[in-house]
Design a protein around this motif. Structure first.
Motif, PDB file in Angstrom:
ATOM      1  N   PRO A  29      18.984  20.206  31.204  1.00  0.00           N
ATOM      2  CA  PRO A  29      19.631  21.611  31.778  1.00  0.00           C
ATOM      3  C   PRO A  29      19.769  21.009  33.205  1.00  0.00           C
ATOM      4  N   LYS A  30      20.979  21.919  33.892  1.00  0.00           N
ATOM      5  CA  LYS A  30      21.371  21.916  35.106  1.00  0.00           C
ATOM      6  C   LYS A  30      20.193  21.968  36.156  1.00  0.00           C
ATOM      7  N   ASP A  31      20.125  21.077  37.342  1.00  0.00           N
ATOM      8  CA  ASP A  31      19.284  21.315  38.398  1.00  0.00           C
ATOM      9  C   ASP A  31      19.538  22.556  39.112  1.00  0.00           C
ATOM     10  N   TYR A  32      18.785  22.476  40.347  1.00  0.00           N
ATOM     11  CA  TYR A  32      18.883  23.689  40.947  1.00  0.00           C
ATOM     12  C   TYR A  32      19.562  23.183  42.230  1.00  0.00           C
ATOM     13  N   SER A  33      20.651  22.353  42.308  1.00  0.00           N
ATOM     14  CA  SER A  33      21.294  22.188  43.355  1.00  0.00           C
ATOM     15  C   SER A  33      22.273  23.337  43.892  1.00  0.00           C
ATOM     16  N   GLU A  34      22.140  24.525  42.749  1.00  0.00           N
ATOM     17  CA  GLU A  34      23.083  25.741  43.409  1.00  0.00           C
ATOM     18  C   GLU A  34      22.106  26.457  44.613  1.00  0.00           C
ATOM     19  N   TYR A  35      20.733  26.193  44.426  1.00  0.00           N
ATOM     20  CA  TYR A  35      20.080  26.778  45.491  1.00  0.00           C
ATOM     21  C   TYR A  35      20.007  25.784  46.706  1.00  0.00           C
ATOM     22  N   PRO A  36      20.311  26.131  47.684  1.00  0.00           N
ATOM     23  CA  PRO A  36      20.441  25.286  48.997  1.00  0.00           C
ATOM     24  C   PRO A  36      18.776  24.996  49.473  1.00  0.00           C
ATOM     25  N   GLY A  37      18.279  23.754  49.821  1.00  0.00           N
ATOM     26  CA  GLY A  37      17.248  23.530  49.930  1.00  0.00           C
ATOM     27  C   GLY A  37      16.768  22.457  49.479  1.00  0.00           C
ATOM     28  N   ASN A  38      15.078  21.975  49.502  1.00  0.00           N
ATOM     29  CA  ASN A  38      14.450  21.005  48.930  1.00  0.00           C
ATOM     30  C   ASN A  38      14.128  21.007  47.838  1.00  0.00           C
ATOM     31  N   THR A  39      14.767  20.722  46.533  1.00  0.00           N
ATOM     32  CA  THR A  39      14.165  20.651  45.517  1.00  0.00           C
ATOM     33  C   THR A  39      13.371  19.554  45.183  1.00  0.00           C
TER      34      THR A  39
END
Lengths: 270, 223
Positions: A29-39
């Motif tokens: 699944p695609k990661d959360y890079s669409e949300y800015p911040g520290n995943t």
């Protein structure tokens, strides 16, 4: 270890049928890079942090377990008619709902089916009742306020049920009807006062209780002041002002009654 | 040593992708309490699961002593609480854990509700969550009878009477729960079966579906 056709030792990955080697890359699944911040990776980084939260909860939980012995009442006795039934605390609000006039007796279906049915169906179908794209609670006033009202209603009903149960428990007779509990100090002059008053007619010569509840062991439950108060104001079926002697006699009688102890550890039931 | 054992297994049955599937995904910042303290509200779901694991483990130990019949049920609970080493602790964990899991479940439900996380595309997972809630309440109701003290007995009696007052299905529901003419031996036996086999089985199946969907759909984004 699998062998390739060229005879060399090499790892092979298979899919389903072991004759078909896997050659496709896994789809992640695609990661959360669409949300800015520290995943961060779920394992082990994030799980470690969740575990730290869990440890704090675990310490609090075990402190509760150590501090409070789990209650265990007397063994169930189906012939016990004086026992006040009470459900576990998280069912109290549903239980209390059935005490409303419009949700009991001939209308009990309102309390058992209609109100809980509507509430739980609405909760179950919430995604289809609240279809807007908006997620912030303040932007969906209907859903938010309905939930807040329900929470307040649940809190009030739970509190009322608990309060009512406490009051009912307090109004239960506290004397003991058990055979092995005996009247204490029958030669005390206070016993003569007891016999000459109306007390004996309902509570019995041996404090065993006739139409009134037994008074054996009553000293476990009440102080002399509380007993005098009951003599003055009555309790349950007992009318006020049943004691008609002098205040001095009343005091002596109350003190003698506080000596009526079962000599047993106090029951922790209820 | 461990590493070579792992590799031996991995070469044969290829276990790396199995746990990598679970382990390898990014967790966003807005649910991470290490970044924002207020994100602890996103921990309630995990904590509910944690308490459920405690319930399953403590319950397994309780069944080593518990006897589900009306002659011995209360005695066995009394014995394990007063005579067995750590019996009181294990029963305490199971008894208080029941309440704590309901509280955590409640807080988790409220978090999901107030953050609107049940909305498209997660409708189905919300429904599974509500079913989980009902199963947990069922576990609470059936477990309450098992110590077979007066409180347990009369609360169950009233509960079954309330079930019987429901129109149409009431009598069937009551006789399903009660199993006989009175609240007695058969009731205890079937409450034990429901509490220990049926409901936990349903609970674990639903939990599996719940977690699978979270993994598939990801956590809802920040507000």
């Amino acid at each position: 270890m699998a062998h390739n056709h060229d005879g060399k030792d090499k790892e092979v990955h298979y899919v389903g049928d072991s004759r078909v080697p896997q050659n496709k890359k896994k789809l992640y699944p695609k990661d959360y890079s669409e949300y800015p911040g520290n995943t961060e990776p779920f394992f082990p980084n994030f799980l470690l942090k969740e575990w730290m939260v869990a440890v704090v909860v675990l310490v609090g939980f075990l402190a509760l377990v150590m501090a409070e012995e789990p209650p265990l009442g007397e063994q169930a006795d189906p012939t016990n008619t004086g026992f006040l039934p009470v459900p576990d605390w998280y069912f109290l609000f549903l239980y209390q709902l059935l005490k409303f006039k419009w949700a009991s007796g001939p209308f009990v279906v309102v309390g058992t089916v209609i109100v809980p049915g509507i509430a739980f169906t609405a909760l179950l179908l919430a995604p289809w009742l609240d279809r807007s794209k908006e997620r912030r609670p303040f932007k969906r006033p209907v859903a938010t306020s309905l939930m807040l009202i329900s929470l307040v209603a649940i809190a009030i009903l739970t509190w009322e049920a608990e309060d009512e149960h406490e009051k009912q428990l307090a109004s239960l007779p506290k004397g003991s009807s058990e055979e092995d509990v005996k009247i204490v100090d029958q030669n005390d002059p206070a016993y003569e006062i007891y016999k000459n008053q109306a007390c004996v007619n309902c509570h019995g010569e041996q404090l065993e209780g006739i139409t009134g509840p037994p008074l054996k062991g009553i000293g476990d439950a009440y102080s002399a002041e509380q007993i005098q108060h009951i003599m003055d104001t009555g309790k349950g079926q007992m009318p006020a002002g049943m004691f008609q002697g002098t205040p001095e006699e009343k005091r002596k009688l109350a003190e003698w009654l506080t000596k009526q102890k079962t000599g047993k550890p106090k029951s922790t039931e209820h | 040593m461990l590493k070579s054992m792992y590799e031996w297994l991995d070469k044969r049955i290829d276990i790396t992708p199995m746990w990598r599937d679970v382990a390898d995904h990014e967790v966003p910042e807005h649910v991470n309490p290490a970044h924002h303290f207020s994100a602890f509200i996103y921990c309630f779901g995990g904590l509910t699961f944690f308490i459920v694991v405690i319930q399953i483990l403590s319950g397994m130990f309780l069944t080593m002593y518990y006897v589900p019949d009306i002659e011995n049920a209360w005695k066995s609970v009394h014995y394990l609480q007063n005579e067995i080493a750590f019996g009181q602790i294990v029963r305490g964990m199971h008894h208080w854990g029941a309440s704590v899991s309901i509280v955590m479940l409640f807080l988790h439900t409220l978090r999901v509700f107030f953050t609107g996380s049940y909305k498209h595309p997660r409708e189905f997972n919300w429904v599974i969550g509500m079913l989980l809630f009902f199963v947990m309440l069922g576990l609470g109701f059936t477990g309450y009878l098992l110590p077979w003290d007066n409180k347990a007995y009369f609360a169950t009696k009233v509960g079954i009477e309330i079930a019987a007052s429901v129109p149409i299905i009431g009598d069937a529901a009551a006789s399903f729960l009660q199993g006989g003419e009175v609240v007695g031996a058969q009731t205890l036996a079937r409450f034990f079966a429901l509490h220990v086999f049926f409901l936990p089985g349903i609970l674990l199946a639903l939990l599996g579906a719940h977690f699978f969907l979270i993994r598939k759909q990801g956590i809802s984004g920040p507000l």
